[in-house]
Design a protein around this motif. Structure first.
Motif, short mmCIF file in Angstrom:
data_model
loop_
_atom_site.label_atom_id
_atom_site.label_comp_id
_atom_site.label_asym_id
_atom_site.label_seq_id
_atom_site.Cartn_x
_atom_site.Cartn_y
_atom_site.Cartn_z
N GLY A 61 -30.26 0.74 78.23
CA GLY A 61 -30.67 0.50 79.13
C GLY A 61 -29.44 1.47 80.46
O GLY A 61 -28.59 1.81 79.83
N GLY A 62 -30.55 1.77 81.62
CA GLY A 62 -29.23 2.70 82.76
C GLY A 62 -29.17 4.65 81.74
O GLY A 62 -28.63 5.03 82.51
N THR A 63 -30.06 4.86 81.10
CA THR A 63 -29.57 5.83 79.99
C THR A 63 -30.51 7.53 81.80
O THR A 63 -30.26 8.66 81.38
CB THR A 63 -30.18 6.47 79.22
OG1 THR A 63 -31.61 6.20 79.67
CG2 THR A 63 -29.18 5.80 78.63
N GLY A 64 -31.05 7.05 82.41
CA GLY A 64 -31.27 7.32 83.06
C GLY A 64 -33.39 7.81 82.96
O GLY A 64 -33.57 8.49 83.57
N LYS A 65 -33.48 7.13 82.90
CA LYS A 65 -35.29 7.08 82.42
C LYS A 65 -35.82 7.24 83.53
O LYS A 65 -36.96 8.19 83.69
CB LYS A 65 -35.91 6.18 82.19
CG LYS A 65 -34.88 5.62 80.19
CD LYS A 65 -35.65 4.62 79.78
CE LYS A 65 -34.96 3.64 80.15
NZ LYS A 65 -34.00 2.55 79.64
N THR A 66 -35.02 6.04 84.51
CA THR A 66 -36.64 5.98 86.04
C THR A 66 -36.24 7.21 87.03
O THR A 66 -37.02 7.39 87.39
CB THR A 66 -36.41 4.62 87.20
OG1 THR A 66 -36.47 3.70 85.71
CG2 THR A 66 -37.32 4.44 87.85
N THR A 67 -34.79 7.77 87.13
CA THR A 67 -34.75 8.93 87.88
C THR A 67 -34.67 9.79 87.04
O THR A 67 -35.20 10.44 87.96
CB THR A 67 -32.88 8.96 87.23
OG1 THR A 67 -32.14 7.40 88.16
CG2 THR A 67 -32.41 9.92 88.39
N ARG A 78 -26.60 12.22 83.70
CA ARG A 78 -25.71 12.11 84.16
C ARG A 78 -24.25 12.86 83.33
O ARG A 78 -23.17 12.23 83.68
CB ARG A 78 -25.46 10.85 83.91
CG ARG A 78 -26.79 9.96 84.32
CD ARG A 78 -26.49 8.53 84.71
NE ARG A 78 -25.59 7.91 85.99
CZ ARG A 78 -25.35 6.90 85.70
NH1 ARG A 78 -26.02 6.12 85.31
NH2 ARG A 78 -24.58 7.06 86.90
N PHE A 111 -27.41 16.54 85.92
CA PHE A 111 -25.46 16.26 86.37
C PHE A 111 -25.38 14.98 87.45
O PHE A 111 -26.31 14.43 88.07
CB PHE A 111 -25.66 17.49 87.15
CG PHE A 111 -24.70 18.47 85.87
CD1 PHE A 111 -23.30 18.45 85.36
CD2 PHE A 111 -25.58 19.23 85.75
CE1 PHE A 111 -23.30 19.10 84.51
CE2 PHE A 111 -25.44 20.38 84.98
CZ PHE A 111 -24.48 20.18 84.42
N ARG A 167 -24.96 12.27 90.13
CA ARG A 167 -25.18 12.86 91.56
C ARG A 167 -25.12 11.89 93.04
O ARG A 167 -25.86 11.59 92.16
CB ARG A 167 -26.06 14.46 92.03
CG ARG A 167 -25.73 15.76 91.47
CD ARG A 167 -26.15 16.68 91.48
NE ARG A 167 -26.77 17.46 90.65
CZ ARG A 167 -25.68 19.01 90.75
NH1 ARG A 167 -24.71 18.58 91.09
NH2 ARG A 167 -25.84 19.68 89.53
N1 LIG Z 1 -27.78 12.32 87.53
C1 LIG Z 1 -27.60 10.71 87.85
N2 LIG Z 1 -26.15 10.92 88.94
C2 LIG Z 1 -25.67 9.74 89.67
N3 LIG Z 1 -26.55 8.40 89.60
C3 LIG Z 1 -27.64 8.44 88.28
C4 LIG Z 1 -28.72 9.89 87.69
N4 LIG Z 1 -29.11 8.89 86.71
C5 LIG Z 1 -29.41 7.78 87.52
N5 LIG Z 1 -28.49 7.40 88.18
C6 LIG Z 1 -27.94 6.23 88.92
O1 LIG Z 1 -27.53 5.37 87.33
C7 LIG Z 1 -28.21 4.05 87.25
C8 LIG Z 1 -29.07 4.35 86.59
O2 LIG Z 1 -30.36 5.16 86.63
P1 LIG Z 1 -31.92 4.52 86.01
O3 LIG Z 1 -32.15 3.47 87.01
O4 LIG Z 1 -32.74 5.76 85.73
O5 LIG Z 1 -31.74 4.36 84.27
P2 LIG Z 1 -32.86 3.96 83.42
O6 LIG Z 1 -32.59 4.33 81.87
O7 LIG Z 1 -34.07 3.58 84.48
O8 LIG Z 1 -32.24 2.14 83.18
P3 LIG Z 1 -33.25 0.66 82.79
O9 LIG Z 1 -32.89 0.99 81.47
O10 LIG Z 1 -32.33 -0.62 82.92
O11 LIG Z 1 -34.36 1.23 83.48
C9 LIG Z 1 -28.95 4.14 88.30
O12 LIG Z 1 -28.53 3.25 89.42
C10 LIG Z 1 -29.17 5.27 89.11
O13 LIG Z 1 -29.21 5.58 90.43
#
Ligand SMILES: Nc1ncnc2c1ncn2[C@@H]1O[C@H](COP(=O)(O)OP(=O)(O)OP(=O)(O)O)[C@@H](O)[C@H]1O
Ligand SMILES: [Mg+2]
Length: 209
Positions: free
Chosen positions: A10-16, A141, A169, A171
């Protein structure tokens, strides 16, 4: 072209990465749809927060995704699949239908260890399909002025899978724009975040060439 963005952690930045990359690809006049395969529906929530004005997001969160997706892909140059944080049947379906799989990893050993099973599944698929989907890590990140990213690149070598030179990065603008259903490109078209997303767009195009 179908790009799956997967990592069971979770939370590795997939959706972002999915939504910003979608916007970046649109900038070259390509048509793009985001497929939200995560039952949490984060990409759909993002789309709704922006009133659906930036990128079309549709939800396909059942294991029949690899078949259901055929109804949409023909209408778009790019289909980006935002993965769920599980190595589930849906992840397997995503691997089956994708041309490229990108694995966002944060510069942390925990993130690297957590991807091992996913890498195994992708490699097993590649071994029976003449190397498809092509797959690569993308470091998300990253923290400026640390040697961590370099160390992570070194550690990822053991998986024998390419690592993108481009990445994101850490941000604040990513989290801020997510809240309003926007992207870093819409918010600051010439900002550092927009530039790093455009570099990812470029690298994807080179990767499939
Ligand atoms: N490069 C970045 N800089 C700052 N914050 C970031 C960055 N990438 C992601 N985030 C933040 O980190 C959190 C997790 O990112 P994100 O939701 O994209 O991950 P995910 O892999 O989709 O999570 P999940 O596994 O829950 O679907 C979010 O709050 C997002 O805003
Ligand atoms: Mg997500």
């Amino acid at each position: 072209m179908i790009v799956g963005i997967l990592n069971q952690k979770g939370g590795t930045g997939k959706t972002t990465i999915s939504v910003n990359l979608a916007r970046g690809l649109q900038q070259d006049d390509d048509t793009v749809v985001v497929v939200d395969s995560d039952p949490q529906g984060s990409a759909r929530d993002w789309g709704a927060a922006g009133n659906g004005n930036i990128v079309t997001v549709i939800g396909l969160d059942r294991p029949t995704l690899d078949k259901d997706i055929r109804a949409v892909t023909n209408n778009y140059d790019w289909t980006l699949i935002d993965g769920a944080p599980q190595l589930s049947e849906m992840a397997i379906a995503t691997i089956k239908c994708s041309d490229i799989v990108l694995i966002p990893v944060q510069p942390s050993p925990y993130d690297i260890w957590a991807t091992e099973d996913l890498v195994d599944v992708i490699k097993a698929r590649q071994s029976i399909t003449d190397g498809f989907p092509k797959a690569a890590f993308i470091i998300s990140r990253q923290i400026k002025n640390t040697t961590l990213s370099k160390e992570i690149r070194e550690a990822l070598k053991e998986y024998d899978m390419p690592v993108f030179n481009s990445g994101t990065f850490q941000r604040v603008i990513y989290a801020k724009t997510a809240t309003s259903g926007s992207t870093v490109i819409d918010s600051e078209p010439n900002g550092e975040a927009a530039i790093e997303i455009k570099k990812i767009v470029q690298e994807i195009k080179e990767f499939i060439a």
